[in-house]
Design a protein around this motif. Sequence first.
Motif, PDB file in Angstrom:
ATOM      1  N   GLU A  42       0.816  -1.216   0.000  1.00  0.00           N
ATOM      2  CA  GLU A  42       0.000   0.000   0.000  1.00  0.00           C
ATOM      3  C   GLU A  42       0.849   1.265   0.000  1.00  0.00           C
ATOM      4  O   GLU A  42       0.444   2.297  -0.529  1.00  0.00           O
ATOM      5  N   ARG A  43       2.050   1.177   0.584  1.00  0.00           N
ATOM      6  CA  ARG A  43       2.966   2.330   0.615  1.00  0.00           C
ATOM      7  C   ARG A  43       3.733   2.482  -0.685  1.00  0.00           C
ATOM      8  O   ARG A  43       4.510   3.421  -0.846  1.00  0.00           O
ATOM      9  N   GLY A  44       3.556   1.565  -1.619  1.00  0.00           N
ATOM     10  CA  GLY A  44       4.209   1.694  -2.905  1.00  0.00           C
ATOM     11  C   GLY A  44       5.530   0.982  -3.026  1.00  0.00           C
ATOM     12  O   GLY A  44       6.295   1.236  -3.965  1.00  0.00           O
ATOM     13  N   TYR A  45       5.835   0.099  -2.092  1.00  0.00           N
ATOM     14  CA  TYR A  45       7.065  -0.689  -2.205  1.00  0.00           C
ATOM     15  C   TYR A  45       6.871  -1.844  -3.179  1.00  0.00           C
ATOM     16  O   TYR A  45       5.764  -2.391  -3.308  1.00  0.00           O
ATOM     17  N   ALA A  46       7.925  -2.205  -3.853  1.00  0.00           N
ATOM     18  CA  ALA A  46       7.958  -3.441  -4.627  1.00  0.00           C
ATOM     19  C   ALA A  46       8.423  -4.528  -3.659  1.00  0.00           C
ATOM     20  O   ALA A  46       9.572  -4.523  -3.221  1.00  0.00           O
ATOM     21  N   VAL A  47       7.521  -5.407  -3.285  1.00  0.00           N
ATOM     22  CA  VAL A  47       7.781  -6.321  -2.173  1.00  0.00           C
ATOM     23  C   VAL A  47       8.167  -7.714  -2.677  1.00  0.00           C
ATOM     24  O   VAL A  47       7.460  -8.304  -3.496  1.00  0.00           O
ATOM     25  N   THR A  48       9.290  -8.194  -2.156  1.00  0.00           N
ATOM     26  CA  THR A  48       9.690  -9.586  -2.351  1.00  0.00           C
ATOM     27  C   THR A  48       9.512 -10.310  -1.024  1.00  0.00           C
ATOM     28  O   THR A  48       9.995  -9.849   0.009  1.00  0.00           O
ATOM     29  N   VAL A  49       8.799 -11.404  -1.068  1.00  0.00           N
ATOM     30  CA  VAL A  49       8.592 -12.232   0.123  1.00  0.00           C
ATOM     31  C   VAL A  49       9.535 -13.427   0.031  1.00  0.00           C
ATOM     32  O   VAL A  49       9.490 -14.178  -0.950  1.00  0.00           O
ATOM     33  N   PHE A  50      10.389 -13.577   1.050  1.00  0.00           N
ATOM     34  CA  PHE A  50      11.219 -14.777   1.112  1.00  0.00           C
ATOM     35  C   PHE A  50      10.375 -15.875   1.735  1.00  0.00           C
ATOM     36  O   PHE A  50       9.854 -15.719   2.844  1.00  0.00           O
ATOM     37  N   ALA A  51      10.225 -16.965   1.023  1.00  0.00           N
ATOM     38  CA  ALA A  51       9.361 -18.046   1.522  1.00  0.00           C
ATOM     39  C   ALA A  51       9.943 -19.388   1.119  1.00  0.00           C
ATOM     40  O   ALA A  51      10.735 -19.488   0.178  1.00  0.00           O
ATOM     41  N   ARG A  52       9.538 -20.398   1.862  1.00  0.00           N
ATOM     42  CA  ARG A  52       9.894 -21.749   1.463  1.00  0.00           C
ATOM     43  C   ARG A  52       8.945 -22.183   0.350  1.00  0.00           C
ATOM     44  O   ARG A  52       7.814 -21.683   0.255  1.00  0.00           O
ATOM     45  N   PRO A  53       9.394 -23.113  -0.477  1.00  0.00           N
ATOM     46  CA  PRO A  53       8.478 -23.615  -1.516  1.00  0.00           C
ATOM     47  C   PRO A  53       7.180 -24.143  -0.917  1.00  0.00           C
ATOM     48  O   PRO A  53       6.140 -24.101  -1.561  1.00  0.00           O
ATOM     49  N   THR A  54       7.272 -24.608   0.327  1.00  0.00           N
ATOM     50  CA  THR A  54       6.090 -25.192   0.982  1.00  0.00           C
ATOM     51  C   THR A  54       5.266 -24.164   1.756  1.00  0.00           C
ATOM     52  O   THR A  54       4.215 -24.514   2.306  1.00  0.00           O
ATOM     53  N   SER A  55       5.725 -22.916   1.844  1.00  0.00           N
ATOM     54  CA  SER A  55       5.020 -21.923   2.667  1.00  0.00           C
ATOM     55  C   SER A  55       3.612 -21.687   2.134  1.00  0.00           C
ATOM     56  O   SER A  55       3.402 -21.586   0.919  1.00  0.00           O
ATOM     57  N   ASP A  56       2.671 -21.567   3.048  1.00  0.00           N
ATOM     58  CA  ASP A  56       1.286 -21.280   2.697  1.00  0.00           C
ATOM     59  C   ASP A  56       1.168 -19.788   2.367  1.00  0.00           C
ATOM     60  O   ASP A  56       1.376 -18.938   3.236  1.00  0.00           O
ATOM     61  N   ARG A  57       0.833 -19.484   1.112  1.00  0.00           N
ATOM     62  CA  ARG A  57       0.747 -18.078   0.671  1.00  0.00           C
ATOM     63  C   ARG A  57      -0.656 -17.502   0.851  1.00  0.00           C
ATOM     64  O   ARG A  57      -0.957 -16.416   0.355  1.00  0.00           O
ATOM     65  N   GLY A  58      -1.498 -18.210   1.572  1.00  0.00           N
ATOM     66  CA  GLY A  58      -2.907 -17.838   1.676  1.00  0.00           C
ATOM     67  C   GLY A  58      -3.145 -16.438   2.215  1.00  0.00           C
ATOM     68  O   GLY A  58      -4.101 -15.763   1.800  1.00  0.00           O
ATOM     69  N   ARG A  59      -2.296 -15.969   3.132  1.00  0.00           N
ATOM     70  CA  ARG A  59      -2.513 -14.630   3.709  1.00  0.00           C
ATOM     71  C   ARG A  59      -2.171 -13.517   2.721  1.00  0.00           C
ATOM     72  O   ARG A  59      -2.479 -12.358   2.974  1.00  0.00           O
ATOM     73  N   LEU A  60      -1.510 -13.878   1.625  1.00  0.00           N
ATOM     74  CA  LEU A  60      -1.055 -12.847   0.674  1.00  0.00           C
ATOM     75  C   LEU A  60      -1.856 -12.851  -0.625  1.00  0.00           C
ATOM     76  O   LEU A  60      -1.505 -12.117  -1.564  1.00  0.00           O
ATOM     77  N   VAL A  61      -2.914 -13.630  -0.651  1.00  0.00           N
ATOM     78  CA  VAL A  61      -3.724 -13.708  -1.869  1.00  0.00           C
ATOM     79  C   VAL A  61      -4.219 -12.309  -2.260  1.00  0.00           C
ATOM     80  O   VAL A  61      -4.704 -11.549  -1.413  1.00  0.00           O
ATOM     81  N   GLY A  62      -4.042 -11.966  -3.524  1.00  0.00           N
ATOM     82  CA  GLY A  62      -4.526 -10.678  -4.027  1.00  0.00           C
ATOM     83  C   GLY A  62      -3.512  -9.553  -3.928  1.00  0.00           C
ATOM     84  O   GLY A  62      -3.751  -8.459  -4.437  1.00  0.00           O
ATOM     85  N   LEU A  63      -2.379  -9.821  -3.250  1.00  0.00           N
ATOM     86  CA  LEU A  63      -1.355  -8.785  -3.132  1.00  0.00           C
ATOM     87  C   LEU A  63      -0.313  -8.956  -4.242  1.00  0.00           C
ATOM     88  O   LEU A  63       0.107 -10.078  -4.544  1.00  0.00           O
TER      89      LEU A  63
END
Length: 228
Positions: A42-63
């Motif tokens: 929302e602040r205009g950052y280009a965001v990279t999320v470091f995650a495991r291949p197995t990480s559940d991305r459900g909280r980031l849906v739509g972002l």
Amino acid sequence: MMTCLLMLAGAASSGAEPVGGNALVLGGTGRLGAPIVQLLVERGYAVTVFARPTSDRGRLVGLDVSYALGDLLDADSVVEALRGRQFAVVIDATSRGSSDASFYATAMRNVLAALPAGSVDHFILHGSAGAGDNIAKFPQVPFGRMQDILRAKGRAEALLVTSGIDYTIIRNGVIRPDGTAASATARLTDDDSVLGTVSRLDLAVLTMQCLDNPDCRNKVFHAVDDGA
Ligand SMILES: NC(=O)c1ccc[n+]([C@@H]2O[C@H](COP(=O)([O-])OP(=O)(O)OC[C@H]3O[C@@H](n4cnc5c(N)ncnc54)[C@H](OP(=O)(O)O)[C@@H]3O)[C@@H](O)[C@H]2O)c1
């Protein structure tokens, strides 16, 4: 959650170009990390999320985020995922999960090794009250088995502080249950004898307040919500 966070943090970006720079969020799929990711977008950052291949991305849906895949306990995978990258800010919102206490120091060592000096302008670490030597400020608290974790979190803090990267450490005491609304009364204090209660959404908002804020550079804060 989105409306609430927008009201508190303000400053949403309407431009097409990222205006905040590149941000890396470690643990960005988690309960604290996800609202931080949302506010950064929302602040205009280009965001990279470091995650495991197995990480559940459900909280980031739509972002609108990108992912760097690896395991923070696997040094080679962290190097591979972050090779040649530059970040205006790195935010560490990880928690060890089922790993042992050494997770915190090992993960920090691996991340710092993969992000050489000059590749990061500011590193914000979410830590715990009682980490490292800070435990001496709370002789009345029966930390029990938490002591191993707090020692490891102290080692992670020390690695960051001596890394040469500008840092902000935000220690929490007791985290309110996941889903607790942001209160707008949470604050950061440099009084390291405070063992505060705070929600993850407030921690996310407090994190945003330290972006581009010289008063947060090379400081250790404790988060507390006087209204909680
Ligand atoms: N004082 C308190 O009451 C209290 C209570 C809880 C948490 N905390 C602290 O609050 C902070 C945030 O915790 P949280 O509960 O919000 O976290 P969380 O929901 O458990 O999320 C942890 C994040 O770390 C990631 N992670 C774990 N191991 C990883 C690895 N080896 N490689 C890459 N990513 C890894 C997880 O990814 P995966 O999905 O792949 O696992 C997840 O994204 C932590 O500092 C925690 O210690 C304090």
